[in-house]
Design a protein around this motif. Structure first.
Motif, PDB file in Angstrom:
ATOM      1  N   ARG A 125      -1.783  -5.499   6.100  1.00 46.22           N
ATOM      2  CA  ARG A 125      -1.552  -5.531   4.578  1.00 46.22           C
ATOM      3  C   ARG A 125      -0.118  -5.577   4.316  1.00 46.22           C
ATOM      4  NH1 ARG A 125      -4.945  -0.683   2.193  1.00 46.22           N
ATOM      5  NH2 ARG A 125      -4.062  -1.646   0.385  1.00 46.22           N
ATOM      6  N   PRO A 152       0.945  -1.210   0.049  1.00 47.53           N
ATOM      7  CA  PRO A 152      -0.087   0.091   0.218  1.00 47.53           C
ATOM      8  C   PRO A 152       0.884   1.343   0.124  1.00 47.53           C
ATOM      9  CG  PRO A 152       0.036  -1.049   2.185  1.00 47.53           C
ATOM     10  CD  PRO A 152       0.687  -2.036   1.242  1.00 47.53           C
ATOM     11  N   SER A 163       4.032   3.726   8.132  1.00 44.70           N
ATOM     12  CA  SER A 163       2.712   3.999   8.135  1.00 44.70           C
ATOM     13  C   SER A 163       2.178   5.182   9.331  1.00 44.70           C
ATOM     14  CB  SER A 163       2.106   2.803   8.535  1.00 44.70           C
ATOM     15  OG  SER A 163       2.499   1.620   7.470  1.00 44.70           O
ATOM     16  N   LEU A 193      -4.377   6.312   2.237  1.00 45.25           N
ATOM     17  CA  LEU A 193      -5.306   5.026   2.093  1.00 45.25           C
ATOM     18  C   LEU A 193      -6.848   5.721   2.577  1.00 45.25           C
ATOM     19  CD1 LEU A 193      -2.567   2.878   3.376  1.00 45.25           C
ATOM     20  CD2 LEU A 193      -3.107   3.200   1.196  1.00 45.25           C
ATOM     21  N   VAL A 223      -3.185  -1.360   8.362  1.00 48.15           N
ATOM     22  CA  VAL A 223      -2.268  -1.040   7.196  1.00 48.15           C
ATOM     23  C   VAL A 223      -1.087  -1.866   7.489  1.00 48.15           C
ATOM     24  CG1 VAL A 223      -0.813   0.479   6.190  1.00 48.15           C
ATOM     25  CG2 VAL A 223      -3.258   1.321   6.821  1.00 48.15           C
ATOM     26  N   ARG A 224      -0.585  -2.202   8.518  1.00 42.57           N
ATOM     27  CA  ARG A 224       0.405  -2.944   8.871  1.00 42.57           C
ATOM     28  C   ARG A 224       0.325  -4.246   8.688  1.00 42.57           C
ATOM     29  NH1 ARG A 224       4.871  -0.712  13.133  1.00 42.57           N
ATOM     30  NH2 ARG A 224       3.286  -1.214  14.671  1.00 42.57           N
ATOM     31  N   THR A 250      -5.298   8.067   7.102  1.00 36.50           N
ATOM     32  CA  THR A 250      -4.395   6.790   7.334  1.00 36.50           C
ATOM     33  C   THR A 250      -3.520   6.748   5.825  1.00 36.50           C
ATOM     34  OG1 THR A 250      -6.066   5.591   8.460  1.00 36.50           O
ATOM     35  CG2 THR A 250      -4.139   4.494   7.474  1.00 36.50           C
ATOM     36  N   SER A 251      -2.162   6.517   5.937  1.00 37.08           N
ATOM     37  CA  SER A 251      -1.381   6.397   4.873  1.00 37.08           C
ATOM     38  C   SER A 251      -0.323   5.321   4.840  1.00 37.08           C
ATOM     39  CB  SER A 251      -0.776   7.786   4.520  1.00 37.08           C
ATOM     40  OG  SER A 251       0.222   8.030   5.274  1.00 37.08           O
ATOM     41  N   ASN A 252       0.618   5.037   3.764  1.00 33.54           N
ATOM     42  CA  ASN A 252       1.657   4.263   3.883  1.00 33.54           C
ATOM     43  C   ASN A 252       2.730   4.830   3.009  1.00 33.54           C
ATOM     44  OD1 ASN A 252       3.217   1.990   5.070  1.00 33.54           O
ATOM     45  ND2 ASN A 252       3.311   1.390   3.022  1.00 33.54           N
ATOM     46  N   SER A 286      -1.500   6.970  10.853  1.00 31.54           N
ATOM     47  CA  SER A 286      -2.831   7.087  11.205  1.00 31.54           C
ATOM     48  C   SER A 286      -3.429   7.721  12.359  1.00 31.54           C
ATOM     49  CB  SER A 286      -3.603   5.909  11.047  1.00 31.54           C
ATOM     50  OG  SER A 286      -5.143   6.029  11.176  1.00 31.54           O
TER      51      SER A 286
END
Length: 540
Positions: A459, A406, A445, A410, A456-457, A422-424, A447
């Motif tokens: 994923r 990702p 990551s 997000l 996210v982590r 939330t982002s990566n 959020s």
């Protein structure tokens, strides 16, 4: 630091003079004459005297002993109680006054360290030399000329020196004088000075509320930049380190030197930027662009080889073999550059070059309006020390994993419009640069919602698992600060700031980057005191 005047500047009366004298009686260093000249006549004088003193004390991250001594000596000169925890954080307690003695304490917080950067042509030792202040005028928003304090060829250290100076000024106000020089009540103040913020919020991470004796239920963080804005949220975050095993072909399986070239594919000239503050802008990630370009180039080489007698014929059935892949260097920066080395049969070189050119054109169509310096190139690499290439399955697993991770924003907040929640960031990759048998990939990551950060982590770990990773290590996350639109302290702050802005409405924002607020509120909530409760962050 911009200096908008307060609605009622504190007069240089006996009360202010007393506070300035107390500041001078602390362990202040000698302030350079040009720094004194820069702050001459600025109001309130005790605040600017503190800022000049702090600017004269070297205070890089992890080397804050001298500046902490200044803070502690100032507290001692006023007879104020102070505490310190094992991490080096200091809290100074000022009793309530003017009828506010029995109010719930307010925590006022800033960090004492600073970023230490200088221009290339400036001779400055941040461990020894003072920051030299200068005063100038510059056109600001709306064409209005503003007066500024800056530094001569170095970072200024207003992050967070001006916040520390404001807290010290408030601590030094006599019991019958409030922040504006009037006589309104002041509640008990717990002035919290944290250490080592700039290298990873380490002081806040190590904060011990019980050892410090923190009991406040409202926190005012003095570490945001824009005058006229109030911040009510920030992102938490955590890093994930992936280790991916790789296999190399045996030397005897390599194409003969006279039949192959080592080519380097480079992606460069990108904007990069902070992986929290700039992530919403859609800036390109050099690691991901390079992975895409290399994957396409290797496929083009295979297609070219298939068109001649004998089929692909490269290592493990792949015409072009990946030798190494590198890009990015900081966990909190969007990668600006990346490069990969390929071992390519001479017969496939033109196909590789055409594919890379096509990739550059495609990336320009996607990002060119923003990424005006984008460049994707391929050239011969004459380094004779090239290690054996990766086998086909290893190369495919690495490239596929990078392109499956990702990346970017997000999810956006449902509370604050246009705020990334939330982002990566695929921050860096180092794969077989020196002949190693594994690749290391770092993801950062963020959020403002804890469970979303861990999803996210999850994923990232799932993609790594599918690629055959041998290790996926998650760092200890630091918490975010989820915006609360019903904050009582926000309502009070908006009303007060609106008066100072002559009726203009203050901005209410959150930032997709780490502030100490999230960590401190969690730490204070878990202590024996009143809890983190409510809070805002403001500046400059």
């Amino acid at each position: 630091t911009n200096m908008p005047p307060p609605a009622k500047p504190a007069p240089a009366d006996a009360s202010t003079a007393d506070a300035s004298t107390a500041a001078a009686s602390a362990s202040a260093p000698a302030i350079p004459p040009e720094t004194l000249s820069a702050i001459k006549g600025l109001s309130p004088p005790d605040l600017w005297h503190h800022f000049a003193s702090l600017s004269s004390i070297p205070r890089p991250s992890r080397r804050e002993t001298a500046v902490l001594k200044y803070v502690k000596d100032f507290a001692d000169s006023l007879g104020l109680r102070r505490t310190e925890d094992a991490a080096g954080n200091v809290c100074v307690f000022r009793p309530g006054s003017g009828g506010g003695e029995d109010a719930i304490p307010v925590v006022i917080q800033g960090h004492v360290d600073m970023v230490t950067e200088k221009n290339a042509d400036v001779d400055h030792d941040f461990d020894v030399d003072p920051i030299l202040l200068r005063r100038f005028e510059e056109e600001g928003h709306g064409g209005k000329v503003a007066t500024w304090i800056g530094a001569r060829g170095t970072t200024l250290g207003a992050d967070n020196g001006i916040g520390v100076a404001a807290a010290l000024t408030l601590l030094g106000r006599p019991a019958d004088v409030d922040v504006d020089g009037g006589g309104r009540p002041l509640p008990p103040i717990e002035a919290l000075f944290t250490v080592d913020e700039e290298t990873g919020l380490n002081g806040a991470m190590g904060l011990d509320p019980e050892a410090l004796g923190l009991t406040g239920r409202t926190m005012l963080n003095l570490d945001t930049e824009e005058w006229g804005d109030l911040y009510v949220g920030c992102a938490g975050g955590g890093d994930t380190r992936i280790t991916l095993p790789l296999s190399r072909v045996e030397e005897r399986e390599r194409a003969k030197e006279e039949d192959a070239d080592v080519l380097e594919v480079r992606v460069e000239g990108l904007m990069g930027g902070h992986s929290g503050i700039n992530i919403h802008e859609g800036r390109a990630n050099a690691v991901l662009l390079c992975a895409s370009a290399v994957r396409s180039a290797m496929k083009a080489a295979d297609d070219a080889a298939a068109a001649v007698a004998g089929g692909p014929g490269g290592a493990d059935g792949t015409a072009a073999a990946l030798v190494s892949f590198e890009g990015g260097d900081k966990h909190n920066a969007i990668p600006r550059e990346a490069r990969a080395r390929l071992l390519v049969p001479k017969s496939a070189r033109s196909a590789i070059e055409a594919s890379v050119k096509a990739s550059e054109e495609g990336f320009a169509a996607e990002y060119g309006t923003l990424e005006k310096g984008l460049k994707v190139s391929v050239a011969a690499d004459d380094d004779a020390s090239s290690p054996p290439p990766l086998d086909g399955p290893s190369a495919r697993r690495l490239l596929s994993m990078l392109l499956s991770l990702p990346s970017g924003p997000l999810k956006f907040s449902h509370v604050i419009p246009d705020l990334v929640e939330t982002s990566n960031n695929v921050a860096s990759v180092s794969a077989a640069a020196s002949g190693s048998s594994s690749a290391s990939v770092l993801c950062s990551s963020r959020s403002s919602v804890g469970p979303a950060l861990e999803r996210v982590r999850d994923r990232i770990e799932a993609a790594a698992s599918l690629a055959g990773a041998s290790s996926v290590v998650r760092s200890e996350p630091y918490p975010g600060w989820n915006p609360d639109p019903n904050s009582e302290v926000l309502d009070v702050a908006r009303r007060l700031l609106r008066d100072r802005l002559h009726g203009a409405e203050p901005g209410v924002k959150a930032i997709h980057a780490g502030l100490e607020c999230g960590l401190l509120r969690e730490k204070m909530d878990s202590g024996d005191g009143g809890g983190g409760g409510d809070g805002i962050s403001f500046g400059p």
